[in-house]
Design an enzyme around this catalytic site. Sequence first.
Site, mmCIF file in Angstrom:
data_model
loop_
_atom_site.group_PDB
_atom_site.id
_atom_site.type_symbol
_atom_site.label_atom_id
_atom_site.label_comp_id
_atom_site.label_asym_id
_atom_site.label_seq_id
_atom_site.Cartn_x
_atom_site.Cartn_y
_atom_site.Cartn_z
ATOM 1 N N ASN A 93 98.678 -44.400 11.374
ATOM 2 C CA ASN A 93 97.425 -44.897 11.961
ATOM 3 C C ASN A 93 96.673 -43.811 12.733
ATOM 4 O O ASN A 93 95.466 -43.640 12.558
ATOM 5 C CB ASN A 93 97.708 -46.091 12.873
ATOM 6 C CG ASN A 93 98.334 -47.244 12.107
ATOM 7 O OD1 ASN A 93 98.390 -47.214 10.874
ATOM 8 N ND2 ASN A 93 98.820 -48.254 12.813
ATOM 9 N N HIS A 139 48.089 -45.593 2.099
ATOM 10 C CA HIS A 139 48.070 -46.637 1.063
ATOM 11 C C HIS A 139 48.019 -46.031 -0.342
ATOM 12 O O HIS A 139 47.535 -46.659 -1.277
ATOM 13 C CB HIS A 139 46.892 -47.612 1.252
ATOM 14 C CG HIS A 139 46.758 -48.119 2.655
ATOM 15 N ND1 HIS A 139 47.358 -49.277 3.081
ATOM 16 C CD2 HIS A 139 46.117 -47.599 3.736
ATOM 17 C CE1 HIS A 139 47.086 -49.475 4.369
ATOM 18 N NE2 HIS A 139 46.337 -48.453 4.793
ATOM 19 N N SER A 252 63.225 -34.929 -22.988
ATOM 20 C CA SER A 252 63.497 -36.253 -23.534
ATOM 21 C C SER A 252 64.308 -36.093 -24.809
ATOM 22 O O SER A 252 64.101 -35.135 -25.558
ATOM 23 C CB SER A 252 62.176 -36.973 -23.827
ATOM 24 O OG SER A 252 62.396 -38.031 -24.744
ATOM 25 N N LYS A 258 58.138 -33.779 -23.600
ATOM 26 C CA LYS A 258 58.297 -34.195 -22.205
ATOM 27 C C LYS A 258 59.092 -33.242 -21.322
ATOM 28 O O LYS A 258 60.030 -32.594 -21.750
ATOM 29 C CB LYS A 258 58.958 -35.578 -22.160
ATOM 30 C CG LYS A 258 58.029 -36.650 -22.703
ATOM 31 C CD LYS A 258 58.420 -38.006 -22.210
ATOM 32 C CE LYS A 258 58.065 -38.170 -20.752
ATOM 33 N NZ LYS A 258 58.477 -39.480 -20.270
ATOM 34 N N ASN A 260 60.797 -34.043 -17.685
ATOM 35 C CA ASN A 260 60.987 -35.186 -16.790
ATOM 36 C C ASN A 260 61.507 -34.778 -15.415
ATOM 37 O O ASN A 260 62.306 -33.842 -15.303
ATOM 38 C CB ASN A 260 61.958 -36.189 -17.420
ATOM 39 C CG ASN A 260 61.339 -36.903 -18.602
ATOM 40 O OD1 ASN A 260 60.132 -37.116 -18.644
ATOM 41 N ND2 ASN A 260 62.166 -37.269 -19.566
ATOM 42 N N GLU A 265 63.924 -38.216 -9.330
ATOM 43 C CA GLU A 265 64.216 -39.642 -9.517
ATOM 44 C C GLU A 265 65.628 -39.994 -9.067
ATOM 45 O O GLU A 265 65.849 -41.032 -8.429
ATOM 46 C CB GLU A 265 64.050 -40.016 -10.995
ATOM 47 C CG GLU A 265 62.611 -39.954 -11.474
ATOM 48 C CD GLU A 265 62.533 -40.038 -12.991
ATOM 49 O OE1 GLU A 265 61.916 -40.983 -13.484
ATOM 50 O OE2 GLU A 265 63.089 -39.166 -13.677
ATOM 51 N N TYR A 292 94.809 -51.216 14.191
ATOM 52 C CA TYR A 292 94.639 -50.806 12.796
ATOM 53 C C TYR A 292 94.867 -51.986 11.859
ATOM 54 O O TYR A 292 95.743 -52.819 12.077
ATOM 55 C CB TYR A 292 95.633 -49.683 12.446
ATOM 56 C CG TYR A 292 95.562 -49.304 10.971
ATOM 57 C CD1 TYR A 292 94.623 -48.393 10.513
ATOM 58 C CD2 TYR A 292 96.414 -49.906 10.039
ATOM 59 C CE1 TYR A 292 94.523 -48.074 9.153
ATOM 60 C CE2 TYR A 292 96.322 -49.592 8.687
ATOM 61 C CZ TYR A 292 95.374 -48.679 8.256
ATOM 62 O OH TYR A 292 95.269 -48.377 6.923
ATOM 63 N N LYS A 300 87.313 -44.448 3.418
ATOM 64 C CA LYS A 300 87.218 -43.074 2.925
ATOM 65 C C LYS A 300 86.376 -42.887 1.659
ATOM 66 O O LYS A 300 85.523 -41.983 1.619
ATOM 67 C CB LYS A 300 88.620 -42.488 2.764
ATOM 68 C CG LYS A 300 89.231 -42.138 4.124
ATOM 69 C CD LYS A 300 90.686 -41.784 4.071
ATOM 70 C CE LYS A 300 91.579 -42.974 3.825
ATOM 71 N NZ LYS A 300 91.529 -43.998 4.917
#
Length: 402
Positions: A93, A139, A252, A258, A260, A265, A292, A300
């Site tokens: 512990n 906005h 792509s 493309k 990307n 992202e 404990y 973890k």
Amino acid sequence: MWSGRVGGELASAVWDFLRGDDAELLPYDLQATLVHAQRLYAVGILDASELAEVEEKLTAIEGIDESDEDVHSSIERQLGEVGRKIHAGRSRNDQVAAAFRLYVADACADADAALTAFAGVLIARATENATTPMPGYTHLQRAQPVTVGHHLLAWVEMLGRDRARFAFAAAQAEPSPLGAAALAGSTLGLPAPRNAMRNTIDAVADRDFALDYLYAAATLFVHLSRIGEELVLWTTSEFGFARLPEEASTGSSIMPQKLNPDVAELARGKAGTAIGRLTGLLATVKSLPLAYDRDLQEDKPPVFAARRDVAGALGALTVLVAGLELDAGRLAAAASDPLLLATDAAEALVAEGVPFRDAHEQVAASVRDGSFTPPEQVTDCYLLGRGIDVAAAVGAAKERWS
Ligand code: ARG
């Protein structure tokens, strides 16, 4: 390890269920075990040659294997005969709490280094683009002209607060639970660590330091998701403010043309996971009786995973931003819409004594009927005229991050 009490073999389904996914803790547990061995030596439980043997064997331990319940029992097993003495005056512990605290402190140091590298690149890009005009948004509508440097320094501010949160988590992880043993100390009179925790029950029950780390990581990822979202927008054909560097963009599998923004992202997407790790551990700790409980083994894996993601996302975004090709022409065109100076025009009237609401109405009416022309003295006024000194801000940021 506890075969003296539980006579028979554990069912394999039970064994598999209980095993901890904690191999990553090994170097930290080795470090804490060495400290514990020195404490045992200080009161004569280990003699000098046994301590030397422990020290030598600890440096040779490289991994844990399938037959070990967790990293702690593995170390004890791999110490061999002298390992039979090592667990005096400690419990798994306080052992797991000690190793995990060292782990979290190290993860915070990693985060600081990765944040510093990313901020360094952002500050360099801000320096070179201190006067590159771009529209500022509210906005997601064009609002007022700013400069790329000013915008990038806003990102740096977020990272500066993240850095303080990781430093706080590191400070929370610093006290040592060693000596608490299972929950109530031991009779063996081992010397207390210099930074010993005050209360033995708290020492084995507390996981706030891990929550603080996960909070710092979650907030960092919320910031990276905002940065990632802006990078996604800026690199669309619609905005066209920037082009992705090839070393940080993907193609792509079907559309040959493309490029990307997968890095931006994924940084944005991982914010959801990072928030989940924090709320998950909060829920695990909630209502747990002191001291404990085995529930705490769940602390973890989310921290290990967060550490990987923090380093991974910051490292990849650093490369992306370093190589980002800004399109100064598109940026300037977007920023030079005279309507973005409407607020400055209203303020010019205020400076002449017009009440602000009247000034606002007058300028709005001219925008509506198409007669708006920005007053001469503010057409070229980006930031200095509004009291914003990007060059000075860049210098101050360099100081803070040096
Ligand atoms: N693997 C356990 C954990 O991660 C170590 C502590 C086990 N202690 C115990 N009393 N069963 O929390």
